[in-house]
Design a protein around this motif. Structure first.
Motif, short mmCIF file in Angstrom:
data_model
loop_
_atom_site.label_atom_id
_atom_site.label_comp_id
_atom_site.label_asym_id
_atom_site.label_seq_id
_atom_site.Cartn_x
_atom_site.Cartn_y
_atom_site.Cartn_z
N GLY A 176 -0.50 5.82 8.87
CA GLY A 176 -1.12 6.93 8.14
C GLY A 176 -1.88 6.52 6.88
O GLY A 176 -2.36 7.38 6.14
N GLN A 177 -1.98 5.22 6.63
CA GLN A 177 -2.70 4.77 5.44
C GLN A 177 -3.95 4.01 5.84
O GLN A 177 -3.92 3.21 6.78
N LYS A 178 -5.01 4.23 5.09
CA LYS A 178 -6.29 3.65 5.48
C LYS A 178 -6.37 2.17 5.12
O LYS A 178 -6.13 1.79 3.99
N LEU A 179 -6.73 1.37 6.13
CA LEU A 179 -6.85 -0.07 5.94
C LEU A 179 -8.32 -0.48 5.89
O LEU A 179 -8.68 -1.45 5.23
N ALA A 180 -9.14 0.28 6.61
CA ALA A 180 -10.57 -0.07 6.66
C ALA A 180 -11.41 1.16 6.94
O ALA A 180 -10.93 2.14 7.52
N GLY A 181 -12.66 1.09 6.52
CA GLY A 181 -13.60 2.18 6.79
C GLY A 181 -14.93 1.61 7.27
O GLY A 181 -15.22 0.42 7.04
N ILE A 182 -15.70 2.44 7.93
CA ILE A 182 -16.99 2.00 8.48
C ILE A 182 -18.07 2.99 8.09
O ILE A 182 -17.83 4.20 8.15
N LEU A 183 -19.20 2.48 7.71
CA LEU A 183 -20.30 3.36 7.35
C LEU A 183 -21.56 2.91 8.09
O LEU A 183 -22.10 1.84 7.82
N ASN A 198 -9.55 -3.70 3.56
CA ASN A 198 -8.66 -4.12 2.47
C ASN A 198 -7.85 -5.31 2.98
O ASN A 198 -6.97 -5.14 3.82
N VAL A 199 -8.15 -6.50 2.48
CA VAL A 199 -7.50 -7.68 3.06
C VAL A 199 -6.55 -8.36 2.07
O VAL A 199 -5.38 -7.97 1.96
N ASN A 200 -7.08 -9.35 1.32
CA ASN A 200 -6.19 -10.19 0.51
C ASN A 200 -5.96 -9.68 -0.91
O ASN A 200 -6.28 -10.37 -1.88
N PHE A 201 -5.46 -8.50 -1.04
CA PHE A 201 -5.07 -8.03 -2.37
C PHE A 201 -3.96 -7.00 -2.24
O PHE A 201 -3.85 -6.34 -1.19
N PRO A 202 -3.13 -6.88 -3.26
CA PRO A 202 -2.04 -5.90 -3.17
C PRO A 202 -2.56 -4.47 -3.26
O PRO A 202 -3.63 -4.21 -3.83
N ARG A 203 -1.82 -3.55 -2.71
CA ARG A 203 -2.15 -2.12 -2.69
C ARG A 203 -2.45 -1.60 -4.10
O ARG A 203 -3.28 -0.71 -4.30
N GLY A 204 -1.76 -2.18 -5.09
CA GLY A 204 -1.90 -1.74 -6.48
C GLY A 204 -3.29 -1.87 -7.06
O GLY A 204 -3.60 -1.25 -8.08
N ARG A 205 -4.16 -2.65 -6.44
CA ARG A 205 -5.54 -2.79 -6.95
C ARG A 205 -6.39 -1.57 -6.62
O ARG A 205 -7.51 -1.45 -7.09
N LEU A 206 -5.86 -0.68 -5.76
CA LEU A 206 -6.61 0.53 -5.40
C LEU A 206 -6.00 1.72 -6.14
O LEU A 206 -4.83 1.69 -6.51
N SER A 207 -6.81 2.77 -6.33
CA SER A 207 -6.31 3.97 -7.00
C SER A 207 -5.05 4.48 -6.33
O SER A 207 -4.96 4.52 -5.09
N ALA A 208 -4.11 4.91 -7.16
CA ALA A 208 -2.83 5.39 -6.64
C ALA A 208 -3.01 6.63 -5.77
O ALA A 208 -2.22 6.87 -4.85
N SER A 209 -4.06 7.40 -6.02
CA SER A 209 -4.26 8.65 -5.29
C SER A 209 -4.66 8.43 -3.82
O SER A 209 -4.56 9.34 -3.01
N LEU A 210 -5.13 7.25 -3.48
CA LEU A 210 -5.60 6.99 -2.11
C LEU A 210 -4.42 6.78 -1.16
O LEU A 210 -3.43 6.17 -1.53
N ARG A 211 -4.59 7.27 0.08
CA ARG A 211 -3.60 6.92 1.11
C ARG A 211 -4.13 5.65 1.76
O ARG A 211 -4.81 5.69 2.78
N ALA A 212 -3.83 4.55 1.12
CA ALA A 212 -4.44 3.29 1.55
C ALA A 212 -3.41 2.18 1.64
O ALA A 212 -2.34 2.26 1.03
N THR A 213 -3.74 1.17 2.42
CA THR A 213 -2.92 -0.04 2.44
C THR A 213 -3.83 -1.25 2.60
O THR A 213 -5.04 -1.09 2.76
N THR A 214 -3.27 -2.44 2.50
CA THR A 214 -4.06 -3.66 2.64
C THR A 214 -3.37 -4.58 3.65
O THR A 214 -2.16 -4.46 3.89
N LEU A 215 -4.12 -5.50 4.19
CA LEU A 215 -3.57 -6.43 5.16
C LEU A 215 -2.48 -7.29 4.50
O LEU A 215 -1.45 -7.60 5.11
#
Ligand code: ADP
Length: 326
Positions: A183-190, A210-227
């Motif tokens: 349920g968390q976004k790992l990648a997007g395409i435009l 989102n590859v080589n960085f911790p989740r914390g580098r992205l805004s907390a409000s995003l439903r996101a994750t990283t590899l």
């Protein structure tokens, strides 16, 4: 480029030391110049062992994006064969568009280590810290405008296939082309069409992972994750880029041969929310229904109270009613 020639020479002798004298003779540069180049290569992330007596040995290539390292692992015919790699860009899609206007060839690939104004769909922003794969490909396929959305579907399947092939990681696709994990976004395409009416003259396919960085580098409000968060280790961005480009190239060729159904089935296999009650947002309007899949034209199919309806990818957003996935 002397630096690439040095790498080439070292790579050709993986188990041995290559003496400074030999490099110097072979490339016709001074020993002092070689030393400087080696130092610059180390700063770029190459691990090179230097022994006063024996010379130099290449131990490791960098995990971060590097033109030479990428070229070594690229197996495509045209995608990524012309590269524009920058440390920082406003957006790789913008640069790719500029280069396309200047005659950039099919397959030209723009990469940036950092994007200051990365773009999402519908003018939204895409956060792009260092360590991600921010890549845009210029495609000049033999396809009609109606097929443009199929190319963005092809990109999502290419990313999914690459993640599975490289890391045995299974991720989902949220229509039309967000890559999600739990349920968390790992990648997007435009995808952005630069073309004449009725002909996909050029499509800029932007991919942000989102590859080589911790989740914390992205805004907390995003439903996101990283590899990195999922796998627990950093991966080689050059291998990841090359693998995605290879999968994408194969899919573009299949589409040119009118073989969309195979791609449609691969996409459906990974789709999240199929068979669920969803909402489709179309500007001010929301349509409720059951998410049935995608049509042979690449449009979203919804079973509504008033029968089956289809929506094209450029126009609408898909929202879950249960909010389990998106
Ligand atoms: P969607 O259509 O799913 O809303 P877009 O493709 O338009 O998504 O992507 C932009 C949105 O993605 C932003 O509005 C933001 O919510 C989210 N986002 C921005 N940067 C990132 C990122 N690095 N990782 C995951 N999500 C992001």
């Amino acid at each position: 480029m002397v630096r690439h020639d040095i790498l080439q020479l070292l790579a050709e002798h993986p188990e041995e030391y290559v003496s400074g004298e030999r490099i110097s003779q072979y490339l016709n540069v001074t020993r002092a110049a070689i030393w400087k180049h080696i130092k610059a290569l180390k700063d770029e992330g190459f691990e090179i062992e230097g022994q006063t007596k024996n010379g130099y040995r290449l131990l490791k290539t960098p995990l971060s994006l590097n033109e030479w390292a990428l070229e070594q692992v690229l197996t495509t015919i045209s995608l990524g064969r012309t590269i524009c790699l920058e440390d920082e860009l406003a957006s790789t899609n913008i640069r790719a568009k500029e280069l396309a206007h200047q005659g950039g060839v099919h397959g030209l690939t723009v990469l940036a280590k950092y994007q200051s104004v990365g773009q999402g769909r519908l003018q939204r922003q895409w956060e792009s810290p260092r360590g991600g794969l921010w890549m845009s490909v210029v495609l000049r396929p033999d396809l009609s405008l109606a097929d443009a959305s199929k190319l963005t579907l092809a990109a999502s399947v290419a990313i999914v296939d690459a993640l599975e092939a490289l890391y045995q990681l299974r991720v989902g696709i949220k229509w039309p082309n967000d890559i999600v994990y739990n349920g968390q976004k790992l990648a997007g395409i435009l995808g952005e069409v630069v073309g004449e009416w009725n002909v996909v003259q050029t499509l800029i396919l932007g991919m942000g992972i989102n590859v080589n960085f911790p989740r914390g580098r992205l805004s907390a409000s995003l439903r996101a994750t990283t590899l990195y968060e999922i796998l627990g280790y950093e991966v080689d961005l050059n291998i990841l880029a090359a693998t995605i480009l290879k999968h994408l190239e194969n899919k573009v060729i299949s589409l040119e041969q009118k073989a969309f159904n195979e791609l449609r089935l691969s996409w459906l296999e990974r789709a999240v929310g199929l068979g669920e009650e969803v909402r489709v947002l179309q500007r001010e309007r929301a349509v409720q229904g059951v998410f049935k899949g995608i049509s042979i034209d690449g449009a979203l199919l919804l079973e509504t109270e008033n029968g089956e309806k289809s929506f094209s990818a450029g126009e609408v957003q898909l929202r879950s009613n249960t909010s389990t996935y998106f």
